[in-house]
Design an enzyme around this catalytic site. Structure first.
Site, PDB file in Angstrom:
ATOM      1  N   SER A  18       0.818  -1.202   0.000  1.00  0.00           N
ATOM      2  CA  SER A  18       0.000   0.000   0.000  1.00  0.00           C
ATOM      3  C   SER A  18       0.858   1.260   0.000  1.00  0.00           C
ATOM      4  CB  SER A  18      -0.892   0.037   1.252  1.00  0.00           C
ATOM      5  OG  SER A  18      -1.741  -1.076   1.330  1.00  0.00           O
ATOM      6  N   ASP A  63     -15.412   1.645   9.955  1.00  0.00           N
ATOM      7  CA  ASP A  63     -16.099   1.603   8.667  1.00  0.00           C
ATOM      8  C   ASP A  63     -16.263   3.043   8.205  1.00  0.00           C
ATOM      9  OD1 ASP A  63     -17.833   1.476   6.537  1.00  0.00           O
ATOM     10  OD2 ASP A  63     -19.315   0.219   7.539  1.00  0.00           O
ATOM     11  N   TYR A 156     -10.412   4.545 -16.330  1.00  0.00           N
ATOM     12  CA  TYR A 156     -10.435   5.081 -14.966  1.00  0.00           C
ATOM     13  C   TYR A 156     -11.827   5.611 -14.626  1.00  0.00           C
ATOM     14  CZ  TYR A 156      -8.046   6.797 -10.791  1.00  0.00           C
ATOM     15  OH  TYR A 156      -7.623   6.997  -9.501  1.00  0.00           O
ATOM     16  N   LYS A 163     -11.760  11.619  -8.167  1.00  0.00           N
ATOM     17  CA  LYS A 163     -10.487  12.258  -7.817  1.00  0.00           C
ATOM     18  C   LYS A 163     -10.533  13.761  -8.092  1.00  0.00           C
ATOM     19  CE  LYS A 163      -7.944   8.795  -6.361  1.00  0.00           C
ATOM     20  NZ  LYS A 163      -7.496   8.714  -4.949  1.00  0.00           N
ATOM     21  N   ARG A 193       1.910  -0.608  -7.845  1.00  0.00           N
ATOM     22  CA  ARG A 193       1.303  -1.944  -7.825  1.00  0.00           C
ATOM     23  C   ARG A 193       0.692  -2.238  -6.450  1.00  0.00           C
ATOM     24  NH1 ARG A 193       2.916  -4.264 -12.613  1.00  0.00           N
ATOM     25  NH2 ARG A 193       4.768  -3.317 -13.537  1.00  0.00           N
ATOM     26  N   THR A 194      -0.561  -1.853  -6.306  1.00  0.00           N
ATOM     27  CA  THR A 194      -1.294  -2.035  -5.056  1.00  0.00           C
ATOM     28  C   THR A 194      -2.551  -2.859  -5.312  1.00  0.00           C
ATOM     29  OG1 THR A 194      -2.628  -0.049  -5.370  1.00  0.00           O
ATOM     30  CG2 THR A 194      -0.512   0.228  -4.263  1.00  0.00           C
ATOM     31  N   SER A 196      -5.559  -1.828  -4.916  1.00  0.00           N
ATOM     32  CA  SER A 196      -6.513  -0.964  -5.618  1.00  0.00           C
ATOM     33  C   SER A 196      -6.238  -0.916  -7.115  1.00  0.00           C
ATOM     34  CB  SER A 196      -6.461   0.453  -5.036  1.00  0.00           C
ATOM     35  OG  SER A 196      -6.820   0.447  -3.681  1.00  0.00           O
TER      36      SER A 196
END
Length: 256
Positions: A18, A63, A156, A163, A193-194, A196
């Protein structure tokens, strides 16, 4: 030791890849006194394993869509620390089916979900963090954006619009909180590279284009993003607010 004696709230750690964890490692290296981690229940095992060696790490399960859950987490933070020097917002999500195909076919639920998690959550967290920052005489709030919030990036889709909303929310917060000596800024890293990143269609091509077209002809590491975050979270950025810093090896300056 750029952040010696300072305490930070980190959100969005999912695993060791992350970006939030890259920022954590940079803060630890530069002397952060206290680190609190706000995490989703499904990532509890990963977060606990990662933070085992961090003295005094404060783990806060919450949460992001449940106000009472956030209230409880911040009550714990207030009881433990009483003040706060910075907050890192690394929270973003969209429904997988919305990240590809026709943007015009984005569902109402998909649009609202992406905006609630990726943009509104910044306000929800900032509102709770500001009183703690005021106790320390000010602080820094940092969020993560992406080039897709300013330019059209294939697949995207709704995340790009979210965003863009996040960046404007950052600017409005910066204008409002500056009088409290609280800075609000954003980093806009290249894809890393995560977890998400994996849900975005064609993400492998995005990494390839970065190597081919960016001025520095390589991809960006989470450690490099973490070190850029240090600027905003330390006193080095004491006169900077409402800004977006690209951490993408210059990719954003290039034409198509």
């Amino acid at each position: 030791m750029l952040v010696r004696g300072k305490r930070f709230l980190i959100t969005g750690v999912a695993d060791q890849n992350s970006i939030a964890w890259g920022i954590t490692e940079s803060l630890l290296r530069e002397g952060a006194e206290g680190l609190a981690f706000l995490y989703q229940p499904r990532f509890e095992k990963n977060v606990r394993e990662l933070t085992t060696g961090i003295e005094g790490a404060l783990l806060l399960e919450a949460d992001i869509t449940a106000p009472e859950s956030l209230d409880a987490a911040f009550r714990t933070l207030d009881n433990e620390w009483q003040d706060l020097h910075g907050m890192v917002h690394c929270i973003a999500a969209a429904k997988r089916e919305e990240l590809g195909g026709s943007f015009a076919q984005t569902s109402r639920d998909g649009f609202l979900f992406a905006h609630e998690i990726s943009a509104y959550s910044l306000l929800d967290l900032a509102r709770r963090a500001v009183p703690l920052m005021e106790k320390s005489g000010g602080g820094s709030i940092l969020c993560l954006s992406y080039l897709g919030g300013q330019r059209v990036v294939p697949n995207y889709n709704v995340m790009g619009v979210a965003k863009a909303s996040l960046e404007m929310a950052m600017r409005y917060l910066a204008a409002e909180l500056g009088q409290k000596s609280i800075r609000v800024n954003a980093l806009s890293p290249a894809p890393v590279r995560t977890i998400s990143a994996r849900v975005i269609s064609g993400v492998s091509e995005m990494f390839q284009k970065m190597e081919e077209r960016s001025p520095m002809r390589r991809n960006v590491t989470r450690g490099e993003v973490g070190d850029a975050a240090l600027f905003f979270l330390s006193d080095l950025s004491r006169a900077v607010t409402g800004s977006v810093l690209f951490v993408d090896n210059g990719y954003h300056i290039m034409g198509a």
